[in-house]
Enzyme design. Structure first.
Site, PDB file in Angstrom:
ATOM      1  CB  THR A  82       7.045 -24.214   1.954  1.00 20.63           C
ATOM      2  OG1 THR A  82       7.351 -23.428   3.126  1.00 20.63           O
ATOM      3  CG2 THR A  82       5.885 -24.826   2.465  1.00 20.63           C
TER       4      THR A  82
ATOM      5  CG  HIS B 226      13.622  12.544  -1.283  1.00 18.44           C
ATOM      6  ND1 HIS B 226      14.265  12.432  -0.440  1.00 18.44           N
ATOM      7  CD2 HIS B 226      12.608  12.443  -0.503  1.00 18.44           C
ATOM      8  CE1 HIS B 226      14.183  12.295   0.819  1.00 18.44           C
ATOM      9  NE2 HIS B 226      12.978  12.471   0.720  1.00 18.44           N
TER      10      HIS B 226
ATOM     11  CD  GLU C 277       8.417  12.733  -1.438  1.00 20.69           C
ATOM     12  OE1 GLU C 277       9.217  12.234  -2.010  1.00 20.69           O
ATOM     13  OE2 GLU C 277       8.024  12.794  -0.299  1.00 20.69           O
TER      14      GLU C 277
ATOM     15  CG  ASP D  44      13.290  11.155   4.148  1.00 25.18           C
ATOM     16  OD1 ASP D  44      12.736   9.975   3.911  1.00 25.18           O
ATOM     17  OD2 ASP D  44      12.926  12.330   3.790  1.00 25.18           O
TER      18      ASP D  44
HETATM   19  P1  ADP Z   1       9.179 -19.751   1.823  1.00 27.30           P
HETATM   20  O1  ADP Z   1       8.844 -21.076   2.561  1.00 27.30           O
HETATM   21  O2  ADP Z   1      10.422 -19.761   1.374  1.00 27.30           O
HETATM   22  O3  ADP Z   1       8.790 -18.711   2.965  1.00 27.30           O
HETATM   23  P2  ADP Z   1       6.967 -20.174   0.172  1.00 27.30           P
HETATM   24  O4  ADP Z   1       7.562 -21.766  -0.377  1.00 27.30           O
HETATM   25  O5  ADP Z   1       5.929 -20.406   1.072  1.00 27.30           O
HETATM   26  O6  ADP Z   1       8.219 -19.401   0.687  1.00 27.30           O
HETATM   27  O7  ADP Z   1       6.630 -19.408  -0.906  1.00 27.30           O
HETATM   28  C1  ADP Z   1       5.040 -18.562  -0.701  1.00 27.30           C
HETATM   29  C2  ADP Z   1       4.562 -18.370  -2.176  1.00 27.30           C
HETATM   30  O8  ADP Z   1       5.282 -17.739  -2.939  1.00 27.30           O
HETATM   31  C3  ADP Z   1       4.491 -19.857  -2.706  1.00 27.30           C
HETATM   32  O9  ADP Z   1       3.250 -20.433  -2.712  1.00 27.30           O
HETATM   33  C4  ADP Z   1       4.403 -19.414  -4.454  1.00 27.30           C
HETATM   34  O10 ADP Z   1       3.402 -19.240  -4.759  1.00 27.30           O
HETATM   35  C5  ADP Z   1       5.386 -18.082  -4.181  1.00 27.30           C
HETATM   36  N1  ADP Z   1       6.743 -18.435  -4.878  1.00 27.30           N
HETATM   37  C6  ADP Z   1       7.529 -18.421  -4.148  1.00 27.30           C
HETATM   38  N2  ADP Z   1       8.836 -18.696  -4.835  1.00 27.30           N
HETATM   39  C7  ADP Z   1       8.458 -19.171  -5.915  1.00 27.30           C
HETATM   40  C8  ADP Z   1       9.191 -19.509  -7.092  1.00 27.30           C
HETATM   41  N3  ADP Z   1      10.503 -19.839  -7.236  1.00 27.30           N
HETATM   42  N4  ADP Z   1       8.447 -19.989  -8.204  1.00 27.30           N
HETATM   43  C9  ADP Z   1       7.105 -19.816  -8.148  1.00 27.30           C
HETATM   44  N5  ADP Z   1       6.347 -19.294  -6.869  1.00 27.30           N
HETATM   45  C10 ADP Z   1       7.200 -19.026  -5.798  1.00 27.30           C
HETATM   46 ZN    ZN Z   2      11.634  12.147   2.454  1.00 32.12          ZN
HETATM   47 MG    MG Z   3       7.829 -21.513   4.238  1.00 27.56          MG
END
Ligand code: ADP
Ligand code: ZN
Ligand code: MG
Length: 608
Positions: free
Chosen positions: A213, A432, A429, A504
Site C-alpha cells: 500500500t 531447549h 527451557e 512445542d
Molecule cells: P501491505 O499493504 O503490504 O500489507 P503496508 O504498505 O500497509 O503493507 O505497510 C504497513 C506499514 O509498514 C507502512 O505504513 C509503513 O510504515 C511500514 N512499511 C512497510 N514496508 C515498508 C518499507 N519497505 N519501508 C518503510 N516502511 C515500510
Molecule cells: Zn518448550
Molecule cells: Mg495493504
C-alpha cells in the site's frame, strides 16, 4: 439535500393536517340537537319558564324549567343585535324579561375554541411528527441505497502527494520497476509520441506488511499524480450489482483526473478464480471482476490511467486478470534482507531521538523475517518503553526489549509462579537451550528466560545469523529435536511430563508433517507432495484437504511423521543425559537470575 427535504416534509405535513381537518368537518358536524329558534326562546320567556340565559357571543344557553326539572337548550341570535333588544322585538315585555333570574354575559371565547381545537388535534400533530420522522429515516436509508453505487474511494493525495520513494526502503528492485510508471505519469507525451504501450496494470505481490500500500502511494507521490484508492473487500458489500457500478464510477472519475493512479488494494477479494465460489457471493464478485477487466480493456492508447493492484495471494488470482494488457506486470515486494531492514529502521527512526549506543545494523541482524510493518511496530514499542522509563532518547536496551516483545509478546513479570513450578520451567527451557546449542544446524540461542511472556511461561529465543532462504532436512530435524528438548528435560529430571510443552508438540507435528507431505523429505515415500489444499473461497482459509493418495499411503505418512518425531525425541534425550551436568547448571542459573542472554549462555560453555 437537507433543506429541500425538510421543506417537502413540511408540505406533506400541511396537506395531511388539511385533509384530516376537512374530514372532521364533514364527517362529524358538531351535534347540536336541542338548538331552538329565537322565536321559541321568546315564547319560553313569555311563559316565564326560563330560569337563566348565558350569552356567549351569539350562542345562548337557556336553563328552562320543565315540570319539576331543569333542562338546557341552546339557541342563536343575530350577531349585531343585543339579546334583550332581540327579545323585545319578538314581543317580550320588560316584566316578562325580569322574570328571568339571571342573564350572564360571558366574553365571547373564540380563544377557548382554539385551545380545544388544538387539544383535539394534538394527537394528530404527534402522529404527523412521527410520520415525518419515519419518512426521514426512510429517506436517509434511501439516500444510502441510492448512492451505494458510488464508490467510496477517496482522492487521497490529489495534487499534493506526501509519500515518496524516500519513505519506502529496502525494496530497490521494486522501485526500479515502478520508476518507469512514475516517468510515464510525469510526462506521458514522451511515451505516447513514440507509440509505446504503457502497462495498464501493475500487480504488487508480497506478504502482509511488506509495504504494498505504501509503495502504491509513493508512486503517486513521486509522480505528483492523483491517487484513487479502493479496497477489494469494499466491492464485496451488501447489494448485488453494486460492485460493478462502483468500478464504473471509479474509473469514470479517474479518467477525468488523468494521468492518475487507481489503486485496488486486496484485489484477491474480488479477483479469485471465477466460478469457484461457494455460497451466493461469488456472482457479485464475478461481476465486479468482469467490470474491472472491461474498464481496463476499454482504455484507449491515450488513456493515462494506471491501475495498481495489491495482493498477498497471487496464486489464487483469476488467470484472466494476469494476461497481457491487464495486470501483466508483477512487482514483488519481498521481505527485506538485513540491509533492507537497516534502511527501513532508518526511515522510521526519523524524528525519533536515538541514544549514542544504538547501532541499527545490530538491530537489523536480530530481526530476520521482519517485514516493514514489523519494523515500524518495533521502533514504536521501543519509543514507548523509553518514554515509560523517562528517557530522553531510545537506547539499545529498549530496542532489544522491543524485538522480544514483537517476537514473543510483552513480559508478564507480575505472574506469580510457585518455586516448584519455576524449577520445572527452568529445566524445560534449559533443555531447549542446551539441545539448540549442541546441534550444529540450530540457530544460536539469543535469550533464555523463565519470565512469562505472552502466553508462554518461559521462552528460548533463537535467531539465525543470516537471512535464510533454504531449509535443509538436517535443519528440520535439528529444529524438531530442539523443540522437543524441553519435554525431554522434564522427563529426564522429574520422570514426569507437564502440559507446558503443548505448544512445542504442535510445532513439532507441523514441522514433521510439512517435511513429509510438502517437501518430499521422507526416505520411504520419496520426493513428492501429498494432498492438495482446497480453499474455502469466502473464508480464504484452507479447511479441506483433498487426498490424492491411497489409504495405505496415508498410514505410511502417519508412520513416517511418528518416526521423525520419536527419532528426534530420542536424540534430544541422549544429548541431555550426556550433558546432565550442564543441564543442571543452566537450570539452577535460570532459577537464580530468571534470564540468560546469548553471551551469558555461551560463557557457561567456555568455562568448562
Ligand atoms: P501491505 O499493504 O503490504 O500489507 P503496508 O504498505 O500497509 O503493507 O505497510 C504497513 C506499514 O509498514 C507502512 O505504513 C509503513 O510504515 C511500514 N512499511 C512497510 N514496508 C515498508 C518499507 N519497505 N519501508 C518503510 N516502511 C515500510
Ligand atoms: Zn518448550
Ligand atoms: Mg495493504
Amino acid at each position: 439535500m437537507r433543506p429541500r427535504w425538510n421543506r417537502n416534509a413540511f408540505v406533506y405535513l400541511l396537506i395531511l393536517v388539511a385533509v384530516v381537518a376537512l374530514f372532521y368537518r364533514f364527517a362529524a358536524p358538531s351535534p347540536e340537537p336541542t338548538e331552538i329558534p329565537l322565536s321559541e326562546v321568546a315564547a319560553l320567556v313569555k311563559a316565564g319558564k326560563v330560569e337563566k340565559i348565558s350569552v356567549e357571543g351569539d350562542i345562548l344557553t337557556l336553563t328552562v324549567r320543565e315540570g319539576n326539572g331543569l333542562t338546557e337548550k341552546t339557541s342563536r341570535k343575530e350577531s349585531d343585535a343585543g339579546l334583550t333588544e332581540a327579545l323585545l322585538n319578538l314581543g317580550v315585555t320588560q316584566e316578562q324579561l325580569s322574570g328571568i333570574k339571571e342573564i350572564v354575559y360571558e366574553p365571547p371565547s373564540r380563544t377557548g375554541d382554539w385551545v380545544s381545537l388544538l387539544l383535539s388535534y394534538l394527537p394528530l400533530v404527534g402522529f404527523g411528527l412521527l410520520l415525518m420522522f419515519m419518512l426521514r429515516q426512510a429517506q436517509s436509508g434511501n439516500n444510502q441505497a441510492l448512492s451505494f453505487g458510488k464508490s467510496r474511494h477517496r482522492l487521497v493525495t490529489g495534487d499534493k502527494p506526501n509519500v515518496t520513494f524516500e519513505d519506502v526502503a529496502g525494496v530497490d528492485e521494486a522501485k526500479e520497476e515502478l520508476s518507469e510508471i512514475v516517468d510515464f505519469l510525469r510526462e506521458p507525451e514522451k511515451f505516447t509520441t513514440l507509440g509505446a504501450r504503457i502497462p495498464k496494470g501493475v500487480l504488487l505481490v508480497g506478504a502482509p506488511g511488506t509495504g504494498k500500500t505504501l509503495m502504491a502511494r509513493a508512486v503517486a507521490g513521486e509522480a505528483g499524480a492523483p491517487f484513487f484508492n479502493i479496497s477489494g473487500s469494499e466491492f464485496v458489500e451488501m447489494f448485488v450489482g453494486v460492485g460493478a457500478s462502483r468500478v464504473r464510477d471509479l474509473f469514470e472519475q479517474a479518467k477525468q483526473k488523468s494521468p492518475c493512479i487507481v489503486f485496488v488494494d486486496e484485489i484477491d477479494a474480488v479477483g479469485r478464480h471465477r466460478g469457484s465460489g461457494l455460497g451466493g457471493s461469488h456472482d457479485e464478485r464475478e461481476q465486479t471482476l468482469n467490470q474491472i477487466l472491461v474498464e481496463m480493456d476499454g482504455f484507449d492508447t491515450d488513456t493515462k490511467v494506471i491501475v495498481i493492484a495489491a495482493t498477498n495471494r497471487p496464486d489464487i488470482l483469476d488467470p484472466a486478470l494476469l494476461r497481457p494488457g491487464r495486470f501483466d506486470r508483477r512487482v514483488v515486494m519481498d521481505r527485506p534482507d538485513m540491509n533492507g531492514r537497516k534502511a527501513i529502521l532508518e526511515v522510521h527512526a526519523r524524528g525519533k531521538p536515538l541514544a549514542d549506543d544504538v547501532d541499527l545494523l545490530t538491530v537489523a541482524k536480530t530481526t530476520p523475517g521482519f517485514t516493514g510493518a514489523d519494523i515500524e511496530n518495533l521502533l514504536n514499542e521501543a519509543a514507548l518503553l523509553a518514554a515509560r522509563r523517562d528517557k530522553k532518547a531510545i537506547g539499545m536496551e529498549e530496542l532489544q526489549e522491543a524485538v522480544e516483545r514483537v517476537v514473543a509478546g510483552p513480559e508478564r513479570r507480575s505472574r506469580l509462579i510457585r518455586d516448584e513450578e519455576k524449577e520445572i520451567i527452568a529445566y524445560h527451557e534449559a533443555g531447549h537451550a542446551l539441545v539448540m546449542h549442541e546441534l550444529p544446524k540450530c540457530d544460536p540461542v539469543h535469550k533464555v528466560s523463565i519470565i512469562a511472556r505472552g502466553m508462554a511461561l518461559g521462552y528460548t529465543i533463537h535467531l539465525p545469523e543470516d537471512d535464510r532462504y533454504l531449509v535443509s532436512r538436517t535443519k528440520f530435524e535439528d529444529d524438531i529435536a530442539a523443540t522437543l528438548g524441553g519435554r525431554a528435560a522434564e522427563e529426564i529430571v522429574f520422570d514426569d511430563v507437564t502440559t507446558g510443552a503443548n505448544q512445542d508438540m504442535q510445532e513439532v507435528t507441523k514441522l514433521a508433517r510439512a517435511m513429509v507431505m510438502q517437501y518430499g523429505m521422507s526416505k520411504d515415500l520419496g520426493p513428492r507432495t501429498f494432498g492438495r489444499k482446497e480453499e474455502l473461497i469466502f473464508l480464504g482459509r484452507e479447511i479441506s484437504e483433498q487426498r490424492d493418495y491411497s489409504e495405505m499411503v496415508a498410514q505410511k505418512i502417519d508412520e513416517e511423521i511418528k518416526d521423525i518425531i520419536t527419532r528426534n525425541y530420542e536424540r534430544a534425550k541422549s544429548i541431555l543425559t550426556g550433558q546432565r551436568q550442564k543441564l543442571e547448571e543452566i537450570a539452577k542459573k535460570l532459577v537464580e537470575q530468571e534470564t540468560l542472554d546469548g553471551p551469558e549462555f555461551e560463557a557457561m560453555f567456555a568455562q568448562s
